[in-house]
Design a protein around this motif. Structure first.
Motif, PDB file in Angstrom:
ATOM      1  N   ILE A  94       0.822  -1.212   0.000  1.00  0.00           N
ATOM      2  CA  ILE A  94       0.000   0.000   0.000  1.00  0.00           C
ATOM      3  C   ILE A  94       0.855   1.261   0.000  1.00  0.00           C
ATOM      4  CG2 ILE A  94      -0.283   0.168   2.529  1.00  0.00           C
ATOM      5  CD1 ILE A  94      -3.245   0.965   1.916  1.00  0.00           C
ATOM      6  N   ASP A  95       2.018   1.231   0.667  1.00  0.00           N
ATOM      7  CA  ASP A  95       2.915   2.387   0.662  1.00  0.00           C
ATOM      8  C   ASP A  95       3.457   2.643  -0.740  1.00  0.00           C
ATOM      9  OD1 ASP A  95       2.591   2.771   3.389  1.00  0.00           O
ATOM     10  OD2 ASP A  95       4.227   1.403   3.889  1.00  0.00           O
ATOM     11  N   PHE A  96       3.819   1.560  -1.437  1.00  0.00           N
ATOM     12  CA  PHE A  96       4.327   1.685  -2.806  1.00  0.00           C
ATOM     13  C   PHE A  96       3.266   2.336  -3.698  1.00  0.00           C
ATOM     14  CE2 PHE A  96       4.698   0.228  -7.141  1.00  0.00           C
ATOM     15  CZ  PHE A  96       6.041   0.392  -7.443  1.00  0.00           C
ATOM     16  N   ILE A  97       2.027   1.832  -3.609  1.00  0.00           N
ATOM     17  CA  ILE A  97       0.948   2.311  -4.482  1.00  0.00           C
ATOM     18  C   ILE A  97       0.622   3.771  -4.191  1.00  0.00           C
ATOM     19  CG2 ILE A  97      -1.532   2.075  -4.945  1.00  0.00           C
ATOM     20  CD1 ILE A  97      -1.122  -0.981  -4.657  1.00  0.00           C
ATOM     21  N   VAL A  98       0.470   4.124  -2.906  1.00  0.00           N
ATOM     22  CA  VAL A  98       0.100   5.497  -2.537  1.00  0.00           C
ATOM     23  C   VAL A  98       1.204   6.476  -2.918  1.00  0.00           C
ATOM     24  CG1 VAL A  98      -0.374   7.048  -0.600  1.00  0.00           C
ATOM     25  CG2 VAL A  98      -1.496   4.821  -0.719  1.00  0.00           C
ATOM     26  N   SER A  99       2.473   6.132  -2.611  1.00  0.00           N
ATOM     27  CA  SER A  99       3.579   7.039  -2.935  1.00  0.00           C
ATOM     28  C   SER A  99       3.734   7.198  -4.447  1.00  0.00           C
ATOM     29  CB  SER A  99       4.890   6.540  -2.315  1.00  0.00           C
ATOM     30  OG  SER A  99       5.265   5.288  -2.883  1.00  0.00           O
ATOM     31  N   ASP A 100       3.477   6.123  -5.184  1.00  0.00           N
ATOM     32  CA  ASP A 100       3.573   6.186  -6.644  1.00  0.00           C
ATOM     33  C   ASP A 100       2.534   7.150  -7.219  1.00  0.00           C
ATOM     34  OD1 ASP A 100       4.986   5.338  -8.905  1.00  0.00           O
ATOM     35  OD2 ASP A 100       3.437   3.890  -9.441  1.00  0.00           O
ATOM     36  N   VAL A 108       1.115   9.652  -5.484  1.00  0.00           N
ATOM     37  CA  VAL A 108       1.453  11.001  -5.009  1.00  0.00           C
ATOM     38  C   VAL A 108       2.591  11.594  -5.839  1.00  0.00           C
ATOM     39  CG1 VAL A 108       2.410  12.308  -3.062  1.00  0.00           C
ATOM     40  CG2 VAL A 108       0.607  10.621  -2.677  1.00  0.00           C
ATOM     41  N   ASP A 109       3.619  10.777  -6.123  1.00  0.00           N
ATOM     42  CA  ASP A 109       4.765  11.262  -6.898  1.00  0.00           C
ATOM     43  C   ASP A 109       4.345  11.804  -8.255  1.00  0.00           C
ATOM     44  OD1 ASP A 109       6.425  10.593  -4.848  1.00  0.00           O
ATOM     45  OD2 ASP A 109       7.158   8.721  -5.744  1.00  0.00           O
ATOM     46  N   ASP A 110       3.381  11.173  -8.872  1.00  0.00           N
ATOM     47  CA  ASP A 110       2.940  11.600 -10.214  1.00  0.00           C
ATOM     48  C   ASP A 110       1.671  12.447 -10.167  1.00  0.00           C
ATOM     49  OD1 ASP A 110       5.004  10.349 -11.691  1.00  0.00           O
ATOM     50  OD2 ASP A 110       4.024   8.409 -11.421  1.00  0.00           O
ATOM     51  N   MET A 151       0.561  -0.484 -11.640  1.00  0.00           N
ATOM     52  CA  MET A 151       0.663   0.976 -11.639  1.00  0.00           C
ATOM     53  C   MET A 151       1.058   1.492 -13.023  1.00  0.00           C
ATOM     54  SD  MET A 151      -0.315   1.548  -8.657  1.00  0.00           S
ATOM     55  CE  MET A 151      -0.117   3.330  -8.708  1.00  0.00           C
ATOM     56  N   PHE A 152       1.971   0.786 -13.697  1.00  0.00           N
ATOM     57  CA  PHE A 152       2.370   1.192 -15.047  1.00  0.00           C
ATOM     58  C   PHE A 152       1.175   1.122 -15.999  1.00  0.00           C
ATOM     59  CE2 PHE A 152       3.639  -0.102 -19.340  1.00  0.00           C
ATOM     60  CZ  PHE A 152       4.409   0.988 -19.712  1.00  0.00           C
ATOM     61  N   ASN A 153       0.430   0.029 -15.949  1.00  0.00           N
ATOM     62  CA  ASN A 153      -0.731  -0.122 -16.832  1.00  0.00           C
ATOM     63  C   ASN A 153      -1.776   0.966 -16.564  1.00  0.00           C
ATOM     64  OD1 ASN A 153       0.289  -2.361 -18.122  1.00  0.00           O
ATOM     65  ND2 ASN A 153      -0.692  -3.825 -16.738  1.00  0.00           N
ATOM     66  N   TYR A 154      -1.937   1.317 -15.292  1.00  0.00           N
ATOM     67  CA  TYR A 154      -2.882   2.369 -14.928  1.00  0.00           C
ATOM     68  C   TYR A 154      -2.457   3.703 -15.543  1.00  0.00           C
ATOM     69  CZ  TYR A 154      -5.367   5.652 -11.831  1.00  0.00           C
ATOM     70  OH  TYR A 154      -6.140   6.672 -11.326  1.00  0.00           O
ATOM     71  N   LYS A 164       5.504   8.895 -20.779  1.00  0.00           N
ATOM     72  CA  LYS A 164       5.337   7.447 -20.919  1.00  0.00           C
ATOM     73  C   LYS A 164       6.689   6.740 -20.844  1.00  0.00           C
ATOM     74  CE  LYS A 164       2.543   4.322 -23.749  1.00  0.00           C
ATOM     75  NZ  LYS A 164       1.672   4.251 -24.940  1.00  0.00           N
ATOM     76  N   LYS A 165       7.676   7.314 -21.501  1.00  0.00           N
ATOM     77  CA  LYS A 165       9.029   6.731 -21.464  1.00  0.00           C
ATOM     78  C   LYS A 165       9.602   6.801 -20.052  1.00  0.00           C
ATOM     79  CE  LYS A 165      10.089   7.987 -26.259  1.00  0.00           C
ATOM     80  NZ  LYS A 165      10.884   8.896 -27.131  1.00  0.00           N
ATOM     81  N   THR A 166       9.315   7.901 -19.365  1.00  0.00           N
ATOM     82  CA  THR A 166       9.847   8.093 -18.011  1.00  0.00           C
ATOM     83  C   THR A 166       9.313   7.043 -17.037  1.00  0.00           C
ATOM     84  OG1 THR A 166      10.050  10.470 -18.363  1.00  0.00           O
ATOM     85  CG2 THR A 166      10.025   9.708 -16.074  1.00  0.00           C
ATOM     86  N   ILE A 167       7.986   6.833 -17.073  1.00  0.00           N
ATOM     87  CA  ILE A 167       7.427   5.862 -16.122  1.00  0.00           C
ATOM     88  C   ILE A 167       7.879   4.443 -16.467  1.00  0.00           C
ATOM     89  CG2 ILE A 167       5.428   7.273 -15.548  1.00  0.00           C
ATOM     90  CD1 ILE A 167       3.715   5.496 -17.314  1.00  0.00           C
ATOM     91  N   ALA A 168       8.141   4.169 -17.753  1.00  0.00           N
ATOM     92  CA  ALA A 168       8.646   2.851 -18.130  1.00  0.00           C
ATOM     93  C   ALA A 168      10.061   2.659 -17.583  1.00  0.00           C
ATOM     94  CB  ALA A 168       8.639   2.704 -19.642  1.00  0.00           C
TER      95      ALA A 168
END
Length: 677
Positions: A512-518, A520-522, A617-620, A662-666
Motif C-alpha cells: 500500500i505504501d508503494f501504491i500510494v507514494s507512486d 502522489v509522486d505523479d 501501476m504502469f498499466n494504470y 510514458k518513457k519516463t514511467i517505463a
C-alpha cells in the motif's frame, strides 16, 4: 449506538462457517465449504464459504459478505440488530453509547412494552396447551380449522382465558406495571380499581415485527353472540397498524428467495398457506393497504400477487387499494380464487405445487384485470364505457416507469378499441396533475425515524456491484483502479523486498505504501470516488499500530454497507484452491520439509508482488496517457476543421510531453524492480 470496541469484538468473534451453518448445510470442498444458496432457488450448490477470508459468496446470484452481512440479508435485520444477534450468539455484552434522559425513558418504555407482550404471548400459548379451558375450547377450534400443532406453535397462537381479569392479575403478580398493561392495550383500567382483560375468551394471533418481536395481538371470539368478531391491540409507541403486515416475520426470507409476495386479507389465510408450504405470504389484516405496509413489502420484493375470494365482494376488494402499489412501482398481479373459496379454505385442498400452478395459470396484470372487469360491468351502457377510459387512464398514470406505462397503453388500446394517442394524451395530463399535487415522494428518507416504526427497523439495502455494472461504468479507468484496489485489499500490508542493484542492500516496503507514494509522486488520484475513498481509508487504517482487525477484515466489515459490499465483490476469488495443492501439502511429513516449503512459498509470493504491483501501476498510468492522447487527437481533428494552426501546434506539444512521460514511467519501472531475490 454500539461503541466501536464492542463492534470490533463482535467482528473478531464471528466466524463465517459457524454463522452460515446455523441456516444451511455445508460440505467441505478443498479449503472452503459449499452449500445451496439461501437467497435464490439453488438446485446445485453455488454458495461458497471461505473460513480463511471469513466471507461467503454465491457465484450464481452474487449475494454474500461477512458474517454481519449474511445475518442482515438472511434475517432481514438492520446493521445494529445484526450486531446484537451475533453478540448474543457469541456471548458478548453489548455496550451502547450514553443516551439522554429522554432517550433512555423512550427506550425503556418501548423495551418494557416488548417484554410485556412477550410475556403475554407465552401466557396465551401456555393457556392453549396447558389448561383444560384452552384445550377444550381454543385448541379444538384450531384443530377444527385444520391447523397442525407445529404450525400453531410456529405462529405462537394462544388463548386468553374467559375470565374478567385473569391475565391482568397474572401479569401484575409477575411484576409487570399497570402503566404498560394499559399502554399495550392488554388491559382496560377504569374507576374504582376496575380492570379487565381486553382479549378475554378469545383465540390469540400475535403480530410480529420483521425481527420477530411481538408488538400487538388480534383476538377472535368463539362466541356466536359476540358483537365484535375480531378485537385488535390499539395503537401504541411500538405498534402502528398502518406500518405492519401480519406474517412478515415468517415470510421475509421466502419473499427474498422467490422475489415475490402473496398478499391476502386475514390471519388464517397466512397460516393455512404456510401449512400448505407457501411461506412468502402476508396479510393486510382486513384493512386497506397503506404506504407503510407497501414500504415493508418493497424492502424484500417488487413483485406482488394479490389473492382474493372469487365472489363479488372479493372482486370489488381486489380493485380497492391497489393503486398505491402501482404508484410505488411494484409489479401487481391479481388471482381470483374459485367462487366460495378464500386462501384459507382453498390452500387446505392443495399442495404447495398445485397451489402455485393454479396461481401461475390464473394470475393477470392488475391493469388488464381492471379493464376486463370494467368492460364486463359496463355492458352496452355508453356512459359506463366512457368512464372506463377515465378509470384506466387514472390507473396507468400512477405507474412511475414510462416503458411499463407504454406497454399497458398498447394493451388497453386493444382491449378498449381506443386510439393509443388518446390514451397517451390523457395519461400525460393526469400525470401532470399528480406531480403538481404531490408534495413529497412516496418513499421518504429511510434514515428519518419519523417515517418508520423505530429507527432500528430500517434495513439498509445495497445492491452488489456486478461485472456488468463495471462494464457500463462512467469512469473509463474503472478497470485499472479496481485491479489496483484488489491488491490493496488482499495484500496492502504485505511487505515486498528487493535488492538494490548497486549496493545489494535489501530494501523493503509495504504494497500500500508503494501504491500510494507512486500516485502522489505523479500527482494522480483515483477517478472513481468510491475507489478513492476505499484507498484513502485503507491507507489511514494501515498506519495504525497493532489494529484489532487485518486491513482486509476492516474493509470487509466497514460500517458503510455500500463500501463493504464493493470490497467483498472485489476481493472474492472465483476459483478455489484445488486438490492438487492439498495433496502436495499432505505428502510433506517432516518439520524441515514444511519449513523449506514455507520459505519457498514466501520467496515466490514476494516475487509475485514485485512482478505484479509495479506493472499494475504502469498499466494504470499507461491507460491515463492513452485516454489523454485520445482527447488531444480529437481536439487536433477539431482544430484542423477550424484551420487553427496555433492550436494544432500547442496540442502536438502536449502529445510529445505525454510520450516523454510514458518513457519516463517505463524507465522508472525498470529502475525500481530489477533484481530478483
Amino acid at each position: 449506538m454500539i461503541d466501536n470496541l464492542t463492534i470490533e469484538r463482535i467482528q473478531s468473534a464471528a466466524q463465517i462457517y459457524d454463522v452460515v451453518s446455523d441456516f444451511i448445510t455445508l460440505r467441505k470442498r478443498g479449503v472452503n465449504y459449499v452449500g445451496l444458496c439461501p437467497f435464490h432457488e439453488d438446485k446445485t450448490p453455488s454458495f461458497y464459504v471461505s473460513p480463511a477470508k471469513n466471507i461467503c459468496k454465491c457465484f450464481a446470484c452474487g449475494e454474500g459478505g461477512t458474517p454481519i452481512h449474511f445475518i442482515m440479508k438472511h434475517e432481514q435485520l438492520s446493521y445494529v440488530e445484526a450486531l446484537k444477534h451475533l453478540a448474543k450468539k457469541y456471548g458478548i455484552e453489548v455496550k451502547e453509547t450514553e443516551l439522554s434522559d429522554e432517550q433512555k425513558q423512550a427506550q425503556g418504555d418501548r423495551e418494557a412494552m416488548f417484554i410485556l407482550n412477550g410475556f403475554a404471548q407465552k401466557t396465551f400459548t401456555n393457556n392453549l396447551f396447558d389448561t383444560k379451558e384452552g384445550r377444550d375450547i381454543a385448541l379444538s377450534y384450531f384443530e377444527e380449522r385444520g391447523f397442525r400443532e407445529d404450525i400453531i406453535k410456529k405462529f405462537q397462537l394462544g388463548y386468553c382465558l374467559d375470565q374478567k381479569d385473569s391475565f391482568t392479575q397474572q401479569a401484575i403478580k409477575s411484576g409487570y406495571k399497570q402503566e404498560y398493561l394499559e399502554k399495550t392495550g392488554l388491559t382496560f383500567f377504569g374507576e374504582n380499581n376496575y380492570q379487565a382483560d381486553r382479549f378475554r375468551g378469545r383465540v390469540m394471533f400475535p403480530v410480529h415485527t420483521i425481527s420477530g418481536k411481538v408488538i400487538a395481538f388480534g383476538g377472535r371470539t368463539l362466541k356466536k353472540d359476540d358483537k365484535a368478531k375480531y378485537v385488535n391491540s390499539p395503537e401504541s409507541e411500538i405498534y402502528h397498524k398502518s406500518n405492519e403486515l401480519y406474517g412478515i416475520y415468517f415470510a421475509r426470507q421466502s419473499m427474498v428467495k422467490y422475489d415475490k409476495c402473496f398478499l391476502v386479507e386475514g390471519y388464517t389465510d397466512v397460516i393455512s398457506m404456510h401449512q400448505a408450504g407457501i411461506e412468502n405470504v402476508v396479510a393486510s389484516s382486513g384493512t386497506a393497504l397503506t404506504l407503510g405496509q407497501i414500504r415493508l413489502i418493497h424492502r424484500f420484493t417488487a413483485n406482488v400477487t394479490v389473492l382474493y375470494d372469487g365472489d363479488s365482494a372479493g372482486i370489488k376488494a381486489a380493485v380497492r387499494g391497489i393503486d398505491l402499489l402501482l404508484e410505488a412501482g411494484l409489479n401487481i398481479k391479481i388471482v381470483l380464487l374459485p367462487e366460495g373459496e378464500d386462501p384459507d379454505s382453498f390452500s387446505k385442498k392443495q399442495s404447495a405445487s398445485s397451489f402455485i400452478e393454479y396461481i401461475k395459470t390464473n394470475e393477470v396484470d392488475f391493469v388488464q384485470f381492471k379493464a376486463d372487469l370494467l368492460i364486463k360491468d359496463a355492458g352496452n351502457d355508453p356512459v359506463k364505457k366512457a368512464n372506463i377510459i377515465t378509470e384506466v387512464v387514472n390507473t396507468i398514470a400512477l405507474i412511475p416507469e414510462e416503458i411499463i406505462r407504454s406497454l399497458y397503453v398498447k394493451e388497453c388500446s386493444r382491449l378498449l378499441g381506443v386510439d393509443e394517442r388518446l390514451l397517451v394524451h390523457n395519461i400525460a395530463k393526469k400525470r401532470q396533475e399528480i406531480l403538481v399535487q404531490k408534495k413529497k415522494t412516496i418513499y421518504p428518507d429511510p434514515e428519518n425515524p419519523d417515517n418508520v416504526v423505530g429507527a432500528t427497523e430500517t434495513i439498509p439495502t445495497t445492491p452488489i456491484r456486478t461485472d456488468k455494472d463495471i462494464a457500463i461504468s462512467s469512469f473509463p479507468l474503472d478497470k485499472y483502479e479496481r485491479e489496483i484496489l484488489e491488491y490493496v485489499i488482499k495484500y496492502g500490508t504485505q511487505t515486498m523486498t528487493y535488492k538494490d542493484p548497486e549496493t545489494q542492500e535489501a530494501i523493503s516496503f509495504r504494497v500500500i505504501d508503494f501504491i500510494v507514494s507512486d500516485l502522489v509522486d505523479d500527482e494522480l488520484a483515483f477517478e472513481n470516488p468510491k475507489y478513492k475513498r476505499i484507498l484513502d481509508e485503507a491507507y489511514e487504517y494501515s498506519k495504525q499500530e497493532n489494529p484489532n482487525l487485518s486491513l482486509e477484515q476492516y474493509l470487509l466489515n466497514h460500517i458503510d454497507t455500500e463500501i463493504s459490499q464493493l470490497v467483498i465483490d472485489i476481493s472474492t476469488e472465483r476459483y478455489i484452491l484445488g486438490k492438487r495443492y492439498t495433496q502436495t501439502v499432505e505428502r510433506i511429513n517432516s518439520e524441515e520439509d514444511k519449513a523449506e516449503l514455507e520459505k519457498e512459498k514466501a520467496a515466490k509470493f514476494n516475487q509475485m508482488l514485485l512482478d505484479k504491483v509495479p506493472y499494475l501501476m504502469f498499466n494504470y498510468k499507461d491507460a491515463i496517457i492513452k485516454q489523454k492522447e485520445k482527447d488531444i487527437n480529437e481536439k487536433i481533428m477539431a482544430s484542423i476543421k477550424d484551420n487553427n494552426i496555433s492550436q494544432q501546434l500547442e496540442l502536438v506539444k502536449e502529445l510529445l510531453v505525454l510520450q516523454d512521460f510514458k518513457k519516463t514511467i517505463a524507465r522508472q519501472l525498470g529502475e525500481r524492480i530489477v533484481v530478483r531475490m
